[in-house]
Scaffold this active site. Sequence first.
Site, PDB file in Angstrom:
ATOM      1  CE  LYS A  70      35.934  48.028  51.684  1.00  0.00           C
ATOM      2  NZ  LYS A  70      35.347  48.196  50.379  1.00  0.00           N
ATOM      3  CG  HIS A  96      31.305  47.196  45.874  1.00  0.00           C
ATOM      4  ND1 HIS A  96      31.047  45.871  46.182  1.00  0.00           N
ATOM      5  CD2 HIS A  96      30.835  47.143  44.355  1.00  0.00           C
ATOM      6  CE1 HIS A  96      30.318  45.318  45.277  1.00  0.00           C
ATOM      7  NE2 HIS A  96      30.131  45.895  44.301  1.00  0.00           N
ATOM      8  CG  ASP A 111      28.812  44.467  41.766  1.00  0.00           C
ATOM      9  OD1 ASP A 111      29.339  43.487  42.431  1.00  0.00           O
ATOM     10  OD2 ASP A 111      28.475  45.702  42.349  1.00  0.00           O
ATOM     11  CE1 TYR A 113      34.717  41.486  52.861  1.00  0.00           C
ATOM     12  CE2 TYR A 113      35.070  43.875  53.213  1.00  0.00           C
ATOM     13  CZ  TYR A 113      34.267  42.816  52.681  1.00  0.00           C
ATOM     14  OH  TYR A 113      33.025  43.050  52.236  1.00  0.00           O
TER      15      TYR A 113
HETATM   16  C1  LIG Z   1      29.219  45.188  52.339  1.00  0.00           C
HETATM   17  C2  LIG Z   1      28.137  44.458  53.599  1.00  0.00           C
HETATM   18  C3  LIG Z   1      26.991  44.313  53.025  1.00  0.00           C
HETATM   19  N1  LIG Z   1      25.842  43.928  53.674  1.00  0.00           N
HETATM   20  C4  LIG Z   1      24.555  43.163  53.289  1.00  0.00           C
HETATM   21  C5  LIG Z   1      24.030  44.018  52.259  1.00  0.00           C
HETATM   22  C6  LIG Z   1      23.408  43.008  51.490  1.00  0.00           C
HETATM   23  O1  LIG Z   1      21.921  42.429  51.658  1.00  0.00           O
HETATM   24  C7  LIG Z   1      24.272  41.848  51.315  1.00  0.00           C
HETATM   25  C8  LIG Z   1      25.200  41.694  50.375  1.00  0.00           C
HETATM   26  O2  LIG Z   1      25.679  42.774  50.238  1.00  0.00           O
HETATM   27  P1  LIG Z   1      26.738  42.903  48.806  1.00  0.00           P
HETATM   28  O3  LIG Z   1      26.301  42.611  47.559  1.00  0.00           O
HETATM   29  O4  LIG Z   1      27.054  44.585  48.893  1.00  0.00           O
HETATM   30  O5  LIG Z   1      28.034  42.352  49.168  1.00  0.00           O
HETATM   31  P2  LIG Z   1      29.325  42.318  48.210  1.00  0.00           P
HETATM   32  O6  LIG Z   1      29.051  42.532  46.760  1.00  0.00           O
HETATM   33  O7  LIG Z   1      30.252  41.309  48.851  1.00  0.00           O
HETATM   34  O8  LIG Z   1      29.895  43.989  48.644  1.00  0.00           O
HETATM   35  C9  LIG Z   1      31.242  44.024  49.077  1.00  0.00           C
HETATM   36  O9  LIG Z   1      32.050  43.716  47.994  1.00  0.00           O
HETATM   37  C10 LIG Z   1      33.290  44.485  48.150  1.00  0.00           C
HETATM   38  C11 LIG Z   1      34.544  43.396  47.536  1.00  0.00           C
HETATM   39  C12 LIG Z   1      33.640  45.315  49.025  1.00  0.00           C
HETATM   40  O10 LIG Z   1      35.042  45.435  49.246  1.00  0.00           O
HETATM   41  C13 LIG Z   1      32.579  45.750  50.200  1.00  0.00           C
HETATM   42  O11 LIG Z   1      33.314  45.517  51.277  1.00  0.00           O
HETATM   43  C14 LIG Z   1      31.292  45.382  49.694  1.00  0.00           C
HETATM   44  O12 LIG Z   1      30.951  46.268  48.965  1.00  0.00           O
HETATM   45  O13 LIG Z   1      25.104  41.934  52.800  1.00  0.00           O
HETATM   46  C15 LIG Z   1      26.212  44.149  55.133  1.00  0.00           C
HETATM   47  O14 LIG Z   1      25.158  44.007  56.051  1.00  0.00           O
HETATM   48  N2  LIG Z   1      27.153  44.807  55.623  1.00  0.00           N
HETATM   49  C16 LIG Z   1      28.016  45.016  54.903  1.00  0.00           C
HETATM   50  O15 LIG Z   1      29.156  45.444  55.061  1.00  0.00           O
END
Ligand SMILES: Cc1cn([C@H]2C[C@H](O)[C@@H](COP(=O)(O)OP(=O)(O)O[C@H]3O[C@H](C)C(=O)[C@H](O)[C@H]3O)O2)c(=O)[nH]c1=O
Length: 181
Positions: A71, A62, A168, A131
Amino acid sequence: MHIEKTAIPEVLLIKPRVFEDERGFFLESFNQRQFEHALGKQVSFVQDNHSRSKKGVLRGLHYQIKQPQGKLVRVVQGEVLDVAVDLRCSSPTFGHWVSARLSAENKMQMWLPQGFAHGFVVLSDTAEFVYKATDYYAPEFERAIRWDDPDLAIDWQYEALPDLSKKDQQAISFASAEYYR
Ligand SMILES: Cc1cn([C@H]2C[C@H](O)[C@@H](COP(=O)(O)OP(=O)(O)O[C@H]3O[C@H](C)C(=O)[C@H](O)[C@H]3O)O2)c(=O)[nH]c1=O
């Protein structure tokens, strides 16, 4: 704290000083003055994140094409393989990736500045990933590159197929991604 360079000079591995005694341990997980001294410039964080994942979950790759986030990442329970991919067009390491095993055990942190895609795969039964980010979450600018992109050919050190979010599963190839100009 001890700083280790990686094959991509701007991506650093940071080992905090750990004070152990019969009660357990203490460490400073972040110290602004020491961090800026290590980087040689000012950095400010505006958001802290925390996720918990089961074994085999892969979150990534991402990045935010606008409002890019630097980060500082670490693991407080379990172990992950953490990966940073250089998406800066003008960089001599454009398209290169570096990885490191971050765990509650080794207490290692990785710093990836703005300009990188980021992801990790969970190697332990569960992992808690925390992080700091240098800019705010901006879903409208969020992009995802496939974890198994053949041009990147990342070795995730995980034998089975990973568990991916819907987002993803629909990630795009490195070749068709937007890069940082
Ligand atoms: C990233 C993020 C997500 N969210 C909410 C949005 C979704 O409803 C839920 C899960 O989000 P997501 O599936 O995008 O989470 P990850 O797959 O862990 O995403 C992260 O994964 C990789 C490892 C990264 O480096 C990024 O920080 C980020 O993209 O949290 C938020 O409210 N705030 C945030 O900063």
